[in-house]
Design an enzyme around this catalytic site. Structure first.
Site, short mmCIF file in Angstrom:
data_model
loop_
_atom_site.label_atom_id
_atom_site.label_comp_id
_atom_site.label_asym_id
_atom_site.label_seq_id
_atom_site.Cartn_x
_atom_site.Cartn_y
_atom_site.Cartn_z
N HIS A 141 10.55 11.20 -0.90
CA HIS A 141 9.92 9.95 -1.34
C HIS A 141 10.80 9.36 -2.43
CE1 HIS A 141 5.79 7.80 -1.28
NE2 HIS A 141 6.58 7.06 -2.04
N GLU A 186 9.19 5.42 3.97
CA GLU A 186 9.65 4.03 3.90
C GLU A 186 11.17 3.88 3.73
OE1 GLU A 186 7.58 1.51 1.17
OE2 GLU A 186 5.64 1.84 2.12
N ASN A 326 2.71 2.83 6.84
CA ASN A 326 2.20 2.26 5.58
C ASN A 326 2.00 0.77 5.79
OD1 ASN A 326 2.65 4.78 4.55
ND2 ASN A 326 4.26 4.17 3.10
C1 NOJ Z 1 4.85 2.25 -0.90
C2 NOJ Z 1 5.46 3.45 -1.53
O1 NOJ Z 1 5.55 4.48 -0.61
C3 NOJ Z 1 4.74 3.93 -2.79
O2 NOJ Z 1 5.60 4.78 -3.47
C4 NOJ Z 1 4.32 2.74 -3.61
O3 NOJ Z 1 3.76 3.14 -4.83
C5 NOJ Z 1 3.33 1.93 -2.81
N1 NOJ Z 1 3.95 1.46 -1.61
C6 NOJ Z 1 2.77 0.72 -3.56
O4 NOJ Z 1 3.78 -0.19 -3.80
#
Ligand code: NOJ
Length: 498
Positions: A141, A186, A326
């Site tokens: 991550h 992501e 996501n």
């Molecule tokens: C996506 C990310 O994976 C996460 O780390 C982030 O805090 C959230 N979106 C909110 O922006």
């Protein structure tokens, strides 16, 4: 029980169940998520190596909105038991968290394994299992070991092999306890915003390093999946990847805008999903053609988008047991001007204009507006584009101002869950789990602590970083326990601690 098994069971139950009010099947798992850099703190404790986010936020506090770093964050390195306790209070089925690569391998490489780091995640996993909460682990991550960035990070092709070595350490050590794995979170964000923008490592060469990053991430993902199949299939675990897709709606009904929106979806989601999920594999055609054409016009001898070998295309194609998705918000897309600058950029290659409708409700974020119908459209687009893949929502959430009476967050969750429910039960999308981002407020990257996504509020001023349940925690707990979206949620008489 493996998440995959739960998913299959859900499919069976769903097929045989009528859904009178908006209820999900009895086994539909609801969870919450977090990530190592955003919560752990203890950035240089017990043998942990430096990550690119440690380096970047230390060297450039002025670039972070509130000038803060994540040296302490929510101190989950020391307070993980508190985190498990509040997850338990919610009654969620699973907790998605990430493992910090430099905490396990301080040099990024397998020459030195940090025993304290290994022990820490054993403790987290064991604490979850004791409470019957399924651990869902993200291997990456965004917190790359700085030592690997010094070798070029995700732009260096050899990193794919280093990543496989790291993943093997995780399967070897936690494979008997964890059965749901996500290789990456992501890649669009950390390649596009990191290697092509203003996030760590801050390389900032859009239209170049972002594509190199994406290429090596896809290779690393495929190689890890194949390594898992070869060496760890006895574990009966499931391996997926989390991709992010905001809905990209044509700004008007014109054919040009329809085409522009589809191009944007291919650039922002197809970039990673097409090589993995499509029948033919490899990058989406529109991306290949546009970047090849623009590279030529800019005088490059070869395309700025690297090519996979035929063996790599096959290796990456179908390298997943499930997809993590996501989703947060929606944008409008219209046709671009067709002009390109001499300096390469992802945006020129994509060639569209992206905006948001100012009438969509705002939140506490620069980019997130509340557009629940976009969720259903996103899921249907994924279903239609990739033969209805098995997927779990690995993140959905919203930041609002501090305070425990977060009615706006309750409304957001409710509206997005209704949209999800329609996607599953009216449209037949194969969704087998939902994760709220985030369990508690945490360090929101370049926005520091200014954006709060938590179901639990963190009091950053208190010496023990107290976590307090918000109204949304009570609401989400009701959903997680009953599997139904409450019609008349009693906003003021619910005690989440019971
Ligand atoms: C996506 C990310 O994976 C996460 O780390 C982030 O805090 C959230 N979106 C909110 O922006």
């Amino acid at each position: 029980m493996s998440m995959l098994l739960i998913f299959i069971l859900c499919a069976f139950i769903r097929a045989h169940e009528a859904t009178p009010k908006q209820c999900f099947s009895n086994l539909f798992p609801f969870g919450v998520a977090s990530a190592a850099f955003q919560t752990e703190g203890a950035w240089n404790v017990s043998g942990k190596g430096e990550s690119i986010w440690d380096r970047y936020t230390h060297e450039h506090p002025e670039l972070v909105f509130d000038h803060n770093n994540a040296d302490v964050a929510t101190d989950s390195y020391h307070k993980y038991e508190d985190d498990v306790k509040i997850a338990k209070q919610l009654g969620v089925t699973f907790y998605r968290f990430s493992i910090s690569w430099p905490r396990i391998l301080p040099t990024g490489l397998r020459n030195k394994i940090n025993e304290d780091g290994l022990k820490y995640y054993h403790n987290v996993i064991d604490a979850l299992l004791r409470e019957n909460i399924v651990p869902v682990v993200t291997m990456y991550h965004w917190d790359l070991p700085q030592s690997l960035q010094d070798l070029g990070g995700w732009t260096n092709p050899t990193i794919a092999e280093y990543y496989v070595d790291y993943a093997r350490v995780l399967f070897e050590n936690y494979g008997h306890k964890v059965n749901t794995w996500l290789t990456f979170n992501e890649p669009l964000s950390f390649c596009h915003d990191g290697y092509g923008g203003y996030d760590a490592p801050g390389s900032r060469s859009s239209g170049f390093e972002d594509y190199l990053c994406g290429h090596n991430v896809l290779r690393a993902h495929g190689m890890t999946f194949r390594m898992f199949q070869r060496e760890f299939s006895h574990l009966k675990a499931s391996v997926g990847i989390t991709l992010d897709l905001s809905w990209l709606e044509p700004a008007t009904t014109s054919a040009d805008d329809q085409e522009a929106a589809e191009t944007a979806r291919q650039f922002r989601f197809g970039w990673f999903s097409h090589p993995i999920l499509s029948k033919e594999g490899d990058y989406p055609r529109v991306m290949r053609e546009s970047i090849d054409r623009n590279s030529k016009r800019q005088g490059f001898f070869r395309s700025r988008l690297p090519s996979f070998t035929p063996e790599e295309v096959d290796m990456i194609k179908n390298s997943y047991h499930f997809l993590g998705l996501n989703h947060y918000t929606t944008y409008l897309v219209s046709k671009g001007s067709g002009k390109i600058s001499t300096k390469p950029s992802f945006d020129d290659d994509m060639g569209v204009k992206i905006s948001q409708n100012p009438s969509w409700p705002k939140t506490n974020s620069t980019w997130l507006r509340v557009v629940p119908w976009g969720f259903r459209k996103t899921l249907n687009w994924v279903k239609n584009s990739f033969n209805n893949p098995l997927l779990i929502i690995t993140e959905n959430g919203v930041p609002f101002e501090a305070g425990l009476q977060d009615v706006k967050r309750v409304n957001y969750i409710e509206a997005y869950l209704r949209s999800l429910h329609d996607a599953i039960y009216k449209d037949g999308c194969n969704v087998f789990g939902y994760t709220y981002w985030s369990l508690m407020d945490n360090y929101e990257w370049m926005r520091g602590y200014s954006e709060r996504f938590g179901l639990f509020e963190v009091d950053y001023k208190s010496s023990n970083l107290t976590r307090s349940a918000r109204l949304s925690a009570a609401f989400y707990s009701t959903v997680a326990r009953t599997k139904c979206i409450p019609d008349n949620f009693n906003y003021y008489n619910y005690d989440v601690t019971k």
